[in-house]
Motif scaffolding. Structure first.
Motif, PDB file in Angstrom:
ATOM      1  N   ARG A 190       0.843  -1.204   0.000  1.00  0.00           N
ATOM      2  CA  ARG A 190       0.000   0.000   0.000  1.00  0.00           C
ATOM      3  C   ARG A 190       0.879   1.255   0.000  1.00  0.00           C
ATOM      4  O   ARG A 190       2.108   1.159  -0.002  1.00  0.00           O
ATOM      5  CB  ARG A 190      -0.892   0.007   1.237  1.00  0.00           C
ATOM      6  N   ILE A 221       3.040   4.560  -0.380  1.00  0.00           N
ATOM      7  CA  ILE A 221       4.109   4.975  -1.291  1.00  0.00           C
ATOM      8  C   ILE A 221       4.735   3.771  -1.991  1.00  0.00           C
ATOM      9  O   ILE A 221       5.049   3.812  -3.175  1.00  0.00           O
ATOM     10  CB  ILE A 221       5.175   5.778  -0.500  1.00  0.00           C
ATOM     11  N   ASP A 248       5.925  -7.541   1.192  1.00  0.00           N
ATOM     12  CA  ASP A 248       5.274  -6.952   2.368  1.00  0.00           C
ATOM     13  C   ASP A 248       5.013  -8.070   3.371  1.00  0.00           C
ATOM     14  O   ASP A 248       5.220  -9.264   3.072  1.00  0.00           O
ATOM     15  CB  ASP A 248       3.963  -6.232   1.996  1.00  0.00           C
ATOM     16  N   ASN A 276      11.646   0.642   1.026  1.00  0.00           N
ATOM     17  CA  ASN A 276      10.545   1.581   1.296  1.00  0.00           C
ATOM     18  C   ASN A 276       9.806   1.271   2.594  1.00  0.00           C
ATOM     19  O   ASN A 276       9.287   2.189   3.233  1.00  0.00           O
ATOM     20  CB  ASN A 276       9.561   1.557   0.115  1.00  0.00           C
ATOM     21  N   TYR A 280      12.131   7.039  15.163  1.00  0.00           N
ATOM     22  CA  TYR A 280      11.967   7.184  13.706  1.00  0.00           C
ATOM     23  C   TYR A 280      13.090   8.058  13.125  1.00  0.00           C
ATOM     24  O   TYR A 280      13.715   7.701  12.120  1.00  0.00           O
ATOM     25  CB  TYR A 280      10.599   7.819  13.443  1.00  0.00           C
TER      26      TYR A 280
END
Ligand code: NAD
Length: 460
Positions: free
Chosen positions: A228, A230, A249, A299, A366
């Motif tokens: 899903r 980007i 994924d 990603n 993060y």
């Protein structure tokens, strides 16, 4: 993608109100549409007598059939294009601080004639090629000029700066084409340093026009987090550009992952990239389905936001292991000298974030992970160059995704408007930048971080 405020500001009444109140007025961004590409428009190439790459720039641009008009005089001449699509300044001939007035003299009278959504590109000489102190000072000054002009431009126009080695100007071909095209609509105020160290799988630069070529033809791309957001858009864009795509994924996103893989005519691999054997399984799957692996797009990413004092060990560890450690281990496998996977033309693209550059409250985990990715590309660039491969990162700013949609209203509005283009970017903006870096023709860009953020004020 147009948000609600943007729609309002674009109406007659909204335009009046926002102007009177001094509120941000987001311009329309002209994004690349494969079905309906805009003509690139004529290029105005401004240059000086001592510039070193004008001929190469002219050839790169003209190869696509784009009309290129060269100018050297401060005064516009009647035969110049009235509304150029791009304004390019070859500033490589500036070797003294006193010559910086060239920026003012050549671009000042012309910048207003740029069409809506036009592009300005400044081309400079890398610091390593500057032979005098004056040249080094003057060339570094171009960065300040570019950043300031990016804040002045209107109507969705952008300006970026590239430093191109005089010995290998054709390494800039894909970069020039990307930065003057509608594919870079959300990239502005950025600087890229090109080198001549890496080689391309193609000896010839890819041939434009961009809309008609498949720059990733004959390449195999792996995209993590492709179910899903980007990642799915990167997989679609890589396939659009001709790549065969292995979509990865976690197993619980298997249904969406299968949808992406079907849409792009690729293969799906259900895999948690933090598993110990993930690097081996990725390489094995790519080799099994396609015989090799050329492009690795890291990603997949997660957030577990809390202030440091309130953050659990589990929240810290989860973010570091998905966002950073997994990417590091997979990349190490790809360049393992005992069984190297990435050959000449190989590409690794990491998804960092402006939070990794500026830091963000509530995101120590993060921001640490995203800064670590920048460390990864910087440290691995020389090894990649030895193989004719590259490793780069993109740093998206505020991107319109379900993740940012879930933010509180005021935080979301601030995130959207705090950039020179006064709006959020789209997953497509990020995917276009990833595919540009993945292009076999982008061998001259290595160890770099490309911000896709509309010149966000955060970390600028
Ligand atoms: P998203 O949450 O929509 O998608 C991330 C995907 O990664 C999901 O499909 C998820 O299942 C997958 N994933 C998570 N953990 C995984 C694991 N262990 N193994 C395999 N897959 C896993 O996120 P997004 O908004 O599309 O963001 C994509 C990337 O861009 C992330 O790295 C994010 O940090 C980065 N980024 C996003 C923004 C933004 O504004 N959305 C800004 C800067 C950077």
């Amino acid at each position: 993608m147009v948000d609600r405020y943007q729609r309002f500001a674009a109406t007659g009444f909204g335009g009046f109100v926002t102007k009177r109140l001094g509120l941000p007025r987001p311009p329309h961004l002209y994004r690349h549409s494969p079905e309906n590409p805009r003509s690139p428009g004529p290029v105005l190439l401004a240059t000086t007598e001592d510039a070193t790459v004008t001929g190469a720039l002219h050839a790169i641009l003209a190869e696509g059939g784009t009309p290129v008009h060269t100018c050297t005089s401060p005064d516009p001449t009647p035969d110049e294009p009235q509304e150029p699509g791009s304004l390019i300044l070859d500033a490589t001939g500036i070797t003294e601080t006193t010559q910086l007035c060239t920026l003012h003299r050549l671009l000042g009278p012309r910048v207003r004639s740029l069409r809506a959504g036009g592009r300005v590109l400044v081309v400079g000489t890398p610091a390593t090629d500057c032979r005098t102190l004056g040249a080094a000072v003057a060339q570094r000054s171009l960065e300040g000029f570019t950043r300031a002009l990016a804040k002045e431009l209107r109507m969705g126009a952008t300006v970026n700066l590239i430093y191109v080695p005089a010995q290998a100007p054709t390494t800039a071909a894909s970069t020039v084409r990307f930065l003057v095209s509608d594919r870079s609509a959300y990239v502005s105020g950025q600087t890229l340093h090109l080198s001549e160290t890496t080689q391309s799988t193609n000896t010839e630069p890819p041939t434009p026009p961009i809309a008609e070529v498949a720059p990733l033809a004959d390449t195999v791309a792996v995209v993590t987090g492709a179910a899903r957001g980007i990642g799915a858009t990167i997989a679609e864009t890589a396939a659009r550009d001709g790549a065969q795509v292995l979509c990865i994924d976690v197993p619980h996103a298997g249904a969406h992952l299968a949808d992406t893989a079907t849409r792009v005519g690729g293969q799906a691999l259900e895999l948690d990239i933090t598993e110990d054997d993930a690097p081996q399984r990725i390489v094995a799957a790519a080799r099994h389905h396609f015989g090799r692996l050329d492009v690795m797009v890291h990603n997949a990413g997660i957030t577990r936001d809390k202030t440091l004092a309130r953050m659990s060990a589990q929240q810290w560890d989860a973010v570091l292991s998905v966002n950073l450690l997994a990417a590091q281990r997979i990349t190490e496998r790809l360049v393992d000298p005992t069984d190297p996977v990435l050959g000449p033309g190989g590409r690794v693209v990491c998804t960092s974030s402006i939070s990794g550059i500026a830091g963000n409250a509530g995101q120590t985990n993060y921001s640490t992970s995203k800064a670590g990715l920048i460390g990864l590309v910087t440290a691995l660039a020389p090894t990649a160059a030895e193989r004719g491969a590259t490793v780069n990162a993109i740093a998206p700013g505020f991107i319109e995704t379900p993740m940012t949609e879930a933010m509180p209203l005021l935080v979301r509005e601030a995130g959207r408007r705090m950039n020179s283009l006064r709006q959020g970017g789209t997953p497509q903006d990020v995917a276009e930048a990833v595919c540009y870096l993945a292009d076999p023709g982008t061998g001259g860009v290595n160890g770099q971080v490309l911000r896709v953020c509309g010149q966000s004020l955060i970390g600028a």
